[in-house]
Design an enzyme around this catalytic site. Sequence first.
Site, PDB file in Angstrom:
ATOM      1  N   ARG A  74       4.347   4.606  -7.413  1.00  0.00           N
ATOM      2  CA  ARG A  74       4.577   4.591  -6.043  1.00  0.00           C
ATOM      3  C   ARG A  74       5.495   3.718  -5.643  1.00  0.00           C
ATOM      4  O   ARG A  74       5.181   2.528  -5.688  1.00  0.00           O
ATOM      5  CB  ARG A  74       3.405   4.633  -5.375  1.00  0.00           C
ATOM      6  CG  ARG A  74       3.822   4.834  -3.848  1.00  0.00           C
ATOM      7  CD  ARG A  74       2.448   5.096  -2.832  1.00  0.00           C
ATOM      8  NE  ARG A  74       2.792   4.998  -1.595  1.00  0.00           N
ATOM      9  CZ  ARG A  74       2.619   3.995  -0.642  1.00  0.00           C
ATOM     10  NH1 ARG A  74       1.821   2.859  -0.921  1.00  0.00           N
ATOM     11  NH2 ARG A  74       3.134   4.298   0.631  1.00  0.00           N
ATOM     12  N   HIS A 118       8.942   2.741   4.397  1.00  0.00           N
ATOM     13  CA  HIS A 118       8.022   1.639   3.922  1.00  0.00           C
ATOM     14  C   HIS A 118       8.593   0.498   4.836  1.00  0.00           C
ATOM     15  O   HIS A 118       8.847  -0.679   4.348  1.00  0.00           O
ATOM     16  CB  HIS A 118       7.755   1.221   2.676  1.00  0.00           C
ATOM     17  CG  HIS A 118       6.469   0.570   2.441  1.00  0.00           C
ATOM     18  ND1 HIS A 118       5.554   0.874   1.394  1.00  0.00           N
ATOM     19  CD2 HIS A 118       6.183  -0.554   2.974  1.00  0.00           C
ATOM     20  CE1 HIS A 118       4.494   0.058   1.376  1.00  0.00           C
ATOM     21  NE2 HIS A 118       4.820  -0.763   2.287  1.00  0.00           N
ATOM     22  N   GLU A 163       1.883   3.886   6.356  1.00  0.00           N
ATOM     23  CA  GLU A 163       0.960   3.154   7.481  1.00  0.00           C
ATOM     24  C   GLU A 163       1.782   3.047   8.744  1.00  0.00           C
ATOM     25  O   GLU A 163       2.103   2.034   9.231  1.00  0.00           O
ATOM     26  CB  GLU A 163       0.838   1.622   6.674  1.00  0.00           C
ATOM     27  CG  GLU A 163       0.072   1.695   5.786  1.00  0.00           C
ATOM     28  CD  GLU A 163      -0.178   0.191   4.889  1.00  0.00           C
ATOM     29  OE1 GLU A 163       0.442  -0.709   5.591  1.00  0.00           O
ATOM     30  OE2 GLU A 163      -0.914   0.195   4.159  1.00  0.00           O
ATOM     31  N   ASN A 288      -4.565   3.976   2.194  1.00  0.00           N
ATOM     32  CA  ASN A 288      -4.378   2.668   1.812  1.00  0.00           C
ATOM     33  C   ASN A 288      -5.687   1.922   2.258  1.00  0.00           C
ATOM     34  O   ASN A 288      -5.954   1.870   3.517  1.00  0.00           O
ATOM     35  CB  ASN A 288      -3.210   1.830   2.358  1.00  0.00           C
ATOM     36  CG  ASN A 288      -1.886   2.571   1.798  1.00  0.00           C
ATOM     37  OD1 ASN A 288      -1.939   3.385   1.046  1.00  0.00           O
ATOM     38  ND2 ASN A 288      -0.850   2.117   2.122  1.00  0.00           N
ATOM     39  N   TYR A 290      -8.013  -1.490   2.009  1.00  0.00           N
ATOM     40  CA  TYR A 290      -8.259  -2.906   1.643  1.00  0.00           C
ATOM     41  C   TYR A 290      -9.663  -3.625   1.929  1.00  0.00           C
ATOM     42  O   TYR A 290     -10.186  -4.326   1.347  1.00  0.00           O
ATOM     43  CB  TYR A 290      -7.242  -3.635   2.221  1.00  0.00           C
ATOM     44  CG  TYR A 290      -5.941  -3.341   1.668  1.00  0.00           C
ATOM     45  CD1 TYR A 290      -4.884  -2.702   2.187  1.00  0.00           C
ATOM     46  CD2 TYR A 290      -5.475  -4.265   0.517  1.00  0.00           C
ATOM     47  CE1 TYR A 290      -3.781  -2.348   1.321  1.00  0.00           C
ATOM     48  CE2 TYR A 290      -4.311  -3.674  -0.134  1.00  0.00           C
ATOM     49  CZ  TYR A 290      -3.336  -2.626   0.327  1.00  0.00           C
ATOM     50  OH  TYR A 290      -2.209  -2.534  -0.166  1.00  0.00           O
ATOM     51  N   GLU A 348      -2.786   2.712  -1.890  1.00  0.00           N
ATOM     52  CA  GLU A 348      -2.942   1.575  -2.302  1.00  0.00           C
ATOM     53  C   GLU A 348      -4.318   0.848  -2.208  1.00  0.00           C
ATOM     54  O   GLU A 348      -4.854   1.187  -1.273  1.00  0.00           O
ATOM     55  CB  GLU A 348      -1.977   0.687  -0.979  1.00  0.00           C
ATOM     56  CG  GLU A 348      -0.549   0.958  -1.171  1.00  0.00           C
ATOM     57  CD  GLU A 348       0.043   0.184   0.194  1.00  0.00           C
ATOM     58  OE1 GLU A 348      -0.546  -1.022   0.521  1.00  0.00           O
ATOM     59  OE2 GLU A 348       1.282   0.366   0.381  1.00  0.00           O
TER      60      GLU A 348
HETATM   61  O1  LIG Z   1      -1.104  -6.178   2.776  1.00  0.00           O
HETATM   62  C1  LIG Z   1      -0.908  -5.516   1.542  1.00  0.00           C
HETATM   63  C2  LIG Z   1      -0.064  -4.229   1.633  1.00  0.00           C
HETATM   64  N1  LIG Z   1      -0.727  -3.426   2.566  1.00  0.00           N
HETATM   65  N2  LIG Z   1      -0.046  -2.260   2.816  1.00  0.00           N
HETATM   66  C3  LIG Z   1       1.414  -2.197   2.899  1.00  0.00           C
HETATM   67  C4  LIG Z   1       1.951  -2.956   1.976  1.00  0.00           C
HETATM   68  O2  LIG Z   1       3.407  -3.284   2.275  1.00  0.00           O
HETATM   69  C5  LIG Z   1       1.377  -4.700   1.954  1.00  0.00           C
HETATM   70  O3  LIG Z   1       2.013  -5.404   0.864  1.00  0.00           O
END
Ligand SMILES: OC[C@H]1NNC[C@@H](O)[C@@H]1O
Length: 444
Positions: A74, A118, A163, A288, A290, A348
Site C-alpha cells: 500500500r 495521503h 484518514e 487504520n 493503533y 495500517e
Molecule cells: O501515525 C502513524 C501513521 N498513522 N496513519 C497515517 C500515517 O501517515 C502515519 O504515519
Amino acid sequence: MAFPDGFLWGAATAAYQIEGSPLADGAGASIWHRFCHTPGLVHGGDTGDVACDHYRRWPEDIALMRRLGLQSYRFSIAWGRVLPQGTGTANSAGLDFYERLVDQLLEAGIAPNATLYHWDLPAALDDRGGWLNRDSADWFAEYADLVFRRLDGRVKMWTTLNEPWVVMDGGYLSGALAPGHRNLFEAPIVAHNLLRAHGKAVQAYRASGAHRIGLVVNLEPKYPASDAPQDRVATRRAHAYMNRHFMDPVFRGRYDAVLVRMFGAAWPAFPASDLDLIRTPIDFLGINYYTRNVVRDDAGRFPLPVERPVQRGATYTETGWEVFPQGLLDTLNWVRTRYGNPPVYITENGAAFDDPPVAQGGAVHDALRTDYLRQHLRVLHRAIAEGCDLRGYYAWSLLDNLEWAHGYSKRFGLVHVDYRNQRRTLKDSGAWYARVIASNGQCL
Ligand SMILES: OC[C@H]1NNC[C@@H](O)[C@@H]1O
Ligand SMILES: [Ca+2]
C-alpha cells in the site's frame, strides 16, 4: 492459527513520508513541503526533502518487499507529481514514476494498493482555499480520473482518502498538521468537502475503472473512564466526533445527530444531494487501527470535552498510544454490526518504540514491535471467527519514515532506515512478519 486462504498480507507507506525529491521532474510543492519548511512546525526542523530517498531507491525497496514476502504493498500517489498545479496540465514524469513502480511491483508478484490522497495537497490548490473550497471535490475527481485511466488494470485496489478525520482535525482544528489551521468553523466544511471528493472519485472510478475502490479511515474505540454520566456523555461525543463522523455519511448517508449538536452554530446546512454523492457505494473499507481512547469529561475543553487519563499498568508507544489490541476487535465488531459487515482491510497497524540501535552485523532487536504486531494479529483471527469480513492486513510501516510533525524521531518501520546514509536494515519484527506471511498466520 491459520488465516483464511487468500488473506492478503502487506505493508504500507505514504508518498511524502518516504519519497524525498518533492520538487523533482516537474513536481509541484505540496502543503507538507510548505509546512515542513515553515520554521518551528516540525520536530527538529525535519522535512520530506530527502526522507527515505524512495523516489530514487524504490528498486531497492521493492527488493526488501520481496524479502518480506509481501503479497501487497500500500503506497500513496503524490498529487503534485501528477498535477503540479493540482489541476490542468499533467506532468508525465510524475505519472511515469508511479507507472514504473507499479510495473515492478507486478513483476515481483506484489499487488499494488494505491491511495490517491495521503495528506499532500498541492500547495497551488491550498492557495485557492484547498479543502475549504467546494471546488476541491472536482479538483480531486479530475486528478483521480487521470490516474485511473493511466494505471487502472495494473492497480486493482484503490483508496480515495487516507484518514479524512486526521486531515480535518490535525489540519484545521488542532493545527498540528498541514495546512495548520485552527478554526472550529472550518472543520465541518473540510470534512464535508473531503467526503464529497471521495464520492466524486468513486463515481469517476465507476465510469472508467474495472476493479475495486474504497476509503481508509482511522478508527479509535472510546471507553468511558468511569460510569459517571458526564464521562459517558463525553465518550459518546468523542465516538461521534472521530468514528461516526465519516462512517455514517459514507455508509448511512447522513451525519450523526450527536456530532451535529456538538458543533451547533458551527455546523453548516449541507444540501441533501451532497449526502447522496457521499454515500456512493464502495467495494471495501480500509481501517487504520493503533490504539483506543479512555475518555473522561473535561468541560473546560471545546468542542471535545475529553481528556485521556493514563491507564495504570498499560504499555504505551513512543507516540503516547496505549497498546490495546482488544480495541481492534471491538472496532471490527462495531463496523460489522453498525455498517452491515463490509469487506475490511486493516490498511495500517503498527507502533513506534524506542528501538535499540542497529547491532553489530546489522540487526535491530525490536521485540516490543513484534509483540505489538503479534497481539493485534491474534485479535484479527478472533474477529474473523466472530464473523467480520476481514480480507487483509498492512503493517505500518515498511520503512522508518517521516512521522509528520514528529519528524524522523518516531520509527514505525519493519525496516530500519539510517538517514545519514540511507542504509536499510531489516528489523527482527520484519523477519518475524515474513514468517507470519509465509505461514499465512500459522506461526502466530
Ligand atoms: O501515525 C502513524 C501513521 N498513522 N496513519 C497515517 C500515517 O501517515 C502515519 O504515519
Ligand atoms: Ca492556508
